[in-house]
Motif scaffolding. Structure first.
Motif, PDB file in Angstrom:
ATOM      1  N   MET A 184      -9.918   1.653  11.751  1.00 41.14           N
ATOM      2  CA  MET A 184      -8.764   1.977  10.911  1.00 41.14           C
ATOM      3  C   MET A 184      -9.224   2.513   9.566  1.00 41.14           C
ATOM      4  O   MET A 184     -10.279   2.135   9.059  1.00 41.14           O
ATOM      5  N   ARG A 185      -8.401   3.375   8.993  1.00 39.30           N
ATOM      6  CA  ARG A 185      -8.605   3.870   7.634  1.00 39.30           C
ATOM      7  C   ARG A 185      -7.481   3.309   6.772  1.00 39.30           C
ATOM      8  O   ARG A 185      -6.317   3.655   6.951  1.00 39.30           O
ATOM      9  N   LEU A 186      -7.857   2.435   5.825  1.00 40.80           N
ATOM     10  CA  LEU A 186      -6.895   1.734   4.988  1.00 40.80           C
ATOM     11  C   LEU A 186      -7.114   2.116   3.533  1.00 40.80           C
ATOM     12  O   LEU A 186      -8.246   2.331   3.100  1.00 40.80           O
ATOM     13  N   LEU A 187      -6.045   2.168   2.769  1.00 38.49           N
ATOM     14  CA  LEU A 187      -6.142   2.518   1.363  1.00 38.49           C
ATOM     15  C   LEU A 187      -4.976   1.952   0.592  1.00 38.49           C
ATOM     16  O   LEU A 187      -4.089   1.297   1.167  1.00 38.49           O
ATOM     17  N   ARG A 188      -4.978   2.186  -0.716  1.00 44.99           N
ATOM     18  CA  ARG A 188      -3.938   1.694  -1.603  1.00 44.99           C
ATOM     19  C   ARG A 188      -3.434   2.886  -2.419  1.00 44.99           C
ATOM     20  O   ARG A 188      -4.229   3.633  -2.975  1.00 44.99           O
ATOM     21  N   VAL A 189      -2.125   3.039  -2.467  1.00 38.51           N
ATOM     22  CA  VAL A 189      -1.538   4.212  -3.107  1.00 38.51           C
ATOM     23  C   VAL A 189      -0.512   3.783  -4.154  1.00 38.51           C
ATOM     24  O   VAL A 189       0.076   2.705  -4.069  1.00 38.51           O
ATOM     25  N   GLY A 190      -0.319   4.660  -5.140  1.00 39.56           N
ATOM     26  CA  GLY A 190       0.692   4.406  -6.151  1.00 39.56           C
ATOM     27  C   GLY A 190       0.109   4.295  -7.542  1.00 39.56           C
ATOM     28  O   GLY A 190      -1.091   4.430  -7.758  1.00 39.56           O
ATOM     29  N   ARG A 191       0.983   4.021  -8.492  1.00 37.51           N
ATOM     30  CA  ARG A 191       0.589   3.929  -9.894  1.00 37.51           C
ATOM     31  C   ARG A 191      -0.436   2.822 -10.090  1.00 37.51           C
ATOM     32  O   ARG A 191      -0.387   1.775  -9.443  1.00 37.51           O
ATOM     33  N   ALA A 192      -1.381   3.039 -11.007  1.00 34.49           N
ATOM     34  CA  ALA A 192      -2.424   2.054 -11.281  1.00 34.49           C
ATOM     35  C   ALA A 192      -1.801   0.714 -11.652  1.00 34.49           C
ATOM     36  O   ALA A 192      -0.924   0.631 -12.511  1.00 34.49           O
ATOM     37  N   GLY A 193      -2.238  -0.331 -10.986  1.00 40.27           N
ATOM     38  CA  GLY A 193      -1.706  -1.664 -11.207  1.00 40.27           C
ATOM     39  C   GLY A 193      -0.538  -2.010 -10.315  1.00 40.27           C
ATOM     40  O   GLY A 193      -0.130  -3.176 -10.250  1.00 40.27           O
ATOM     41  N   SER A 194       0.014  -1.023  -9.624  1.00 43.65           N
ATOM     42  CA  SER A 194       1.167  -1.264  -8.732  1.00 43.65           C
ATOM     43  C   SER A 194       0.947  -0.603  -7.373  1.00 43.65           C
ATOM     44  O   SER A 194       1.900  -0.113  -6.752  1.00 43.65           O
ATOM     45  N   GLU A 195      -0.284  -0.570  -6.925  1.00 38.87           N
ATOM     46  CA  GLU A 195      -0.592   0.097  -5.659  1.00 38.87           C
ATOM     47  C   GLU A 195       0.049  -0.627  -4.466  1.00 38.87           C
ATOM     48  O   GLU A 195       0.234  -1.847  -4.482  1.00 38.87           O
ATOM     49  N   ARG A 196       0.345   0.164  -3.443  1.00 42.68           N
ATOM     50  CA  ARG A 196       0.890  -0.355  -2.196  1.00 42.68           C
ATOM     51  C   ARG A 196      -0.124  -0.116  -1.073  1.00 42.68           C
ATOM     52  O   ARG A 196      -0.828   0.911  -1.078  1.00 42.68           O
ATOM     53  N   PRO A 197      -0.190  -1.036  -0.121  1.00 42.03           N
ATOM     54  CA  PRO A 197      -1.120  -0.836   0.997  1.00 42.03           C
ATOM     55  C   PRO A 197      -0.636   0.277   1.916  1.00 42.03           C
ATOM     56  O   PRO A 197       0.568   0.471   2.107  1.00 42.03           O
ATOM     57  N   ALA A 198      -1.580   1.022   2.466  1.00 38.85           N
ATOM     58  CA  ALA A 198      -1.247   2.124   3.365  1.00 38.85           C
ATOM     59  C   ALA A 198      -2.380   2.308   4.362  1.00 38.85           C
ATOM     60  O   ALA A 198      -3.477   1.758   4.206  1.00 38.85           O
ATOM     61  N   GLY A 199      -2.115   3.081   5.397  1.00 41.68           N
ATOM     62  CA  GLY A 199      -3.132   3.362   6.398  1.00 41.68           C
ATOM     63  C   GLY A 199      -2.746   4.585   7.210  1.00 41.68           C
ATOM     64  O   GLY A 199      -1.571   4.989   7.249  1.00 41.68           O
ATOM     65  N   PHE A 200      -3.728   5.184   7.848  1.00 40.77           N
ATOM     66  CA  PHE A 200      -3.491   6.370   8.671  1.00 40.77           C
ATOM     67  C   PHE A 200      -3.208   5.970  10.105  1.00 40.77           C
ATOM     68  O   PHE A 200      -3.898   5.110  10.682  1.00 40.77           O
TER      69      PHE A 200
END
Length: 292
Positions: free
Chosen positions: A1-17
């Motif tokens: 899996m490829r996992l990452l965190r997206v969004g404004r610094a300090g308020s990131e949300r988990p995401a994945g492909f």
């Protein structure tokens, strides 16, 4: 899996492909991409199932990508771990790993920007394979078990201010500055990395190739490093290990050495782990951005 965190610094949300390469929002499935998730097989299985369902909302294009793992408890660096880099530095390959620590506050997103320290004259780049711990590891002497503790792999830049690093008995001052560990763009779980000792690494500055190497050139493998470090300290889920850099850093080039300057763009890639594109900013940039 490829996992990452997206969004404004300090308020990131988990995401994945998902399997089609669509970036999906995982906030309804898991709280964050962090050590707690990587240590929980059931939670990881739920994430995989959710990404395979096709039911998760897509992340809007252009979303900021933060560091792919929430701030690690420890960032552990390894020096002189590539034979080609030791040769470039005029140093012998160490008999034991050279260990240093960086604060978690150095970790930032892959496109956030590297801020030069005040008075910087020798800020340097170091493309590296990053290893994120997924299982607690203490006093391990079994390489297979050590590799089994890995939660994922990431591309990292172990940025170093060479003059600060040389100003003292340790390298700490040259390694500890904010933004000095750009990480990502994503974390790749171990099931998608066939062999961590067979990955190509590459780094360019303003399009110019500076570093190119392979993790096969490591003096100490990922498994060996994990075993050694676990004898010094308990490695905990979410900790980040920086495994060393190949030859081609600015410090190893002829004068005038091409250290990083305001306006430069650093692009790096570790095979299978994605590509960073990080701008270099002048000292004071973070203060101006935050209004401080």
């Amino acid at each position: 899996m490829r996992l990452l965190r997206v969004g404004r610094a300090g308020s990131e949300r988990p995401a994945g492909f998902d399997a089609d390469g669509v970036l999906r929002d995982l906030a309804s499935v898991v709280g964050d991409i962090d050590g707690a998730l990587l240590a929980d097989d059931r939670a990881l299985a739920a994430v995989a199932a959710a990404l395979g369902s096709g039911m998760l909302p897509a992340v809007p294009p252009g979303a900021r990508r933060g560091a792919p793992v929430a701030r690690p408890g420890k960032v552990v660096g390894i020096g002189l771990n590539y034979r080609c880099y030791a040769a470039e530095s005029g140093a012998a390959v160490p008999e034991r790993p050279v260990v240093f620590l960086k604060p978690g506050s150095t970790v930032c997103g892959p496109e956030d920007g590297i801020e030069l320290p005040p008075g910087s004259t020798a800020t340097d780049h170091e493309v590296e394979l990053g290893v994120v711990v997924g299982r607690t590891l203490r006093r391990c002497d079994d390489p297979a078990r050590a590799l089994g503790s890995v939660g994922g792999y990431v591309a990292v830049n172990d940025v170093t201010e060479r003059h600060l690093a040389a100003d003292g008995p340790t390298w700490a001052k040259g390694k500890c500055c904010d933004t000095f560990t750009p990480a990502g763009p994503w974390l790749v779980t171990p099931d998608d990395v066939a062999d961590p000792q067979a990955l190509a690494l590459e780094l360019r500055v303003n399009g110019e190739l500076r570093q190119r190497g392979s993790t096969a050139d490591m003096a100490f493998s990922v498994a060996e490093l994990l075993c050694y470090l676990s004898g010094l300290m308990t490695l905990e889920p979410g900790d980040l290990l920086l495994t060393g850099t190949p030859a081609g850093v600015a410090a190893g080039r002829p004068d005038p050495k091409p250290f990083l300057r305001d306006g430069d763009v650093v692009e790096l890639e570790v095979e299978g782990l994605g590509r960073q594109r990080t701008p270099v900013r002048a000292a004071g940039w973070m203060d101006e951005r935050s209004g401080g």
